[in-house]
Design a protein around this motif. Structure first.
Motif, PDB file in Angstrom:
ATOM      1  N   THR A  73      28.104  40.651   8.874  1.00 54.41           N
ATOM      2  CA  THR A  73      28.209  39.324   9.497  1.00 54.41           C
ATOM      3  C   THR A  73      28.991  38.347   8.626  1.00 54.41           C
ATOM      4  O   THR A  73      29.278  37.238   9.064  1.00 54.41           O
ATOM      5  CB  THR A  73      26.813  38.730   9.757  1.00 54.41           C
ATOM      6  OG1 THR A  73      26.129  38.615   8.508  1.00 54.41           O
ATOM      7  CG2 THR A  73      26.012  39.594  10.711  1.00 54.41           C
ATOM      8  N   ASP A  74      29.346  38.775   7.431  1.00 57.32           N
ATOM      9  CA  ASP A  74      29.973  37.845   6.484  1.00 57.32           C
ATOM     10  C   ASP A  74      31.455  38.127   6.245  1.00 57.32           C
ATOM     11  O   ASP A  74      32.028  37.673   5.267  1.00 57.32           O
ATOM     12  CB  ASP A  74      29.220  37.874   5.147  1.00 57.32           C
ATOM     13  CG  ASP A  74      29.200  39.259   4.514  1.00 57.32           C
ATOM     14  OD1 ASP A  74      29.628  40.239   5.157  1.00 57.32           O
ATOM     15  OD2 ASP A  74      28.735  39.361   3.363  1.00 57.32           O
ATOM     16  N   MET A  75      32.103  38.887   7.147  1.00 58.06           N
ATOM     17  CA  MET A  75      33.518  39.227   6.942  1.00 58.06           C
ATOM     18  C   MET A  75      34.425  38.749   8.070  1.00 58.06           C
ATOM     19  O   MET A  75      35.580  39.149   8.153  1.00 58.06           O
ATOM     20  CB  MET A  75      33.663  40.741   6.773  1.00 58.06           C
ATOM     21  CG  MET A  75      33.025  41.251   5.487  1.00 58.06           C
ATOM     22  SD  MET A  75      33.246  43.017   5.256  1.00 58.06           S
ATOM     23  CE  MET A  75      35.015  43.171   5.180  1.00 58.06           C
ATOM     24  N   ALA A  76      33.917  37.904   8.964  1.00 53.65           N
ATOM     25  CA  ALA A  76      34.690  37.352  10.082  1.00 53.65           C
ATOM     26  C   ALA A  76      35.319  38.453  10.939  1.00 53.65           C
ATOM     27  O   ALA A  76      36.452  38.319  11.398  1.00 53.65           O
ATOM     28  CB  ALA A  76      35.761  36.371   9.579  1.00 53.65           C
ATOM     29  N   MET A  77      34.574  39.536  11.134  1.00 57.40           N
ATOM     30  CA  MET A  77      35.065  40.639  11.970  1.00 57.40           C
ATOM     31  C   MET A  77      34.647  40.420  13.420  1.00 57.40           C
ATOM     32  O   MET A  77      33.733  39.659  13.707  1.00 57.40           O
ATOM     33  CB  MET A  77      34.488  41.978  11.492  1.00 57.40           C
ATOM     34  CG  MET A  77      34.976  42.433  10.141  1.00 57.40           C
ATOM     35  SD  MET A  77      34.234  44.016   9.659  1.00 57.40           S
ATOM     36  CE  MET A  77      35.216  45.160  10.636  1.00 57.40           C
ATOM     37  N   ASN A  78      35.337  41.130  14.314  1.00 64.06           N
ATOM     38  CA  ASN A  78      34.900  41.152  15.703  1.00 64.06           C
ATOM     39  C   ASN A  78      34.487  42.583  16.049  1.00 64.06           C
ATOM     40  O   ASN A  78      34.678  43.510  15.257  1.00 64.06           O
ATOM     41  CB  ASN A  78      35.982  40.599  16.641  1.00 64.06           C
ATOM     42  CG  ASN A  78      37.265  41.404  16.613  1.00 64.06           C
ATOM     43  OD1 ASN A  78      37.251  42.638  16.701  1.00 64.06           O
ATOM     44  ND2 ASN A  78      38.391  40.721  16.505  1.00 64.06           N
TER      45      ASN A  78
END
Length: 109
Positions: free
Chosen positions: A22-27
């Motif tokens: 949740t902390d890597m700005a992934m989708n």
């Protein structure tokens, strides 16, 4: 929380349990690609710009998702195999609210 558990059923019907940060700005599309759950070049063809629908998925359970934006809605209006629970995985950011999300990847064609 740093990771959420997501269940992804691939196009062959195989269900995968994956951990998504949740902390890597992934989708969600990037998670599918990073776990290689679809053949290369068959998902996220447009790079996650909501312009191709190659990352379409079906949301199988009631998890709080971000609202659908106009670009995503317009792309799904033109896509194949669209259902009421269709979303573009490139438009779903990985957040804590996705814990235990279950999706199925839409057919390639």
């Amino acid at each position: 929380m740093e990771d959420v558990t997501i269940y992804i059923t691939d196009r062959d019907g195989v269900k995968h349990k994956v951990e998504a940060p949740t902390d890597m700005a992934m989708n969600l599309m990037e998670v599918v690609r990073s776990y290689e759950l679809a053949p290369e070049g068959t998902i996220g063809v447009c790079g996650g710009m909501a312009m191709c629908a190659s990352c379409q998925c079906y949301v199988e359970n009631n998890v709080e998702l971000n609202p659908m934006e106009d670009d995503e809605d317009a792309m799904l209006a033109e896509a194949f195999n669209v259902k009421e629970n269709s979303r573009l995985s490139c438009q779903i950011p990985i957040t804590e609210s996705l814990q235990n999300l279950e999706i199925t990847l839409a057919p390639e064609y």
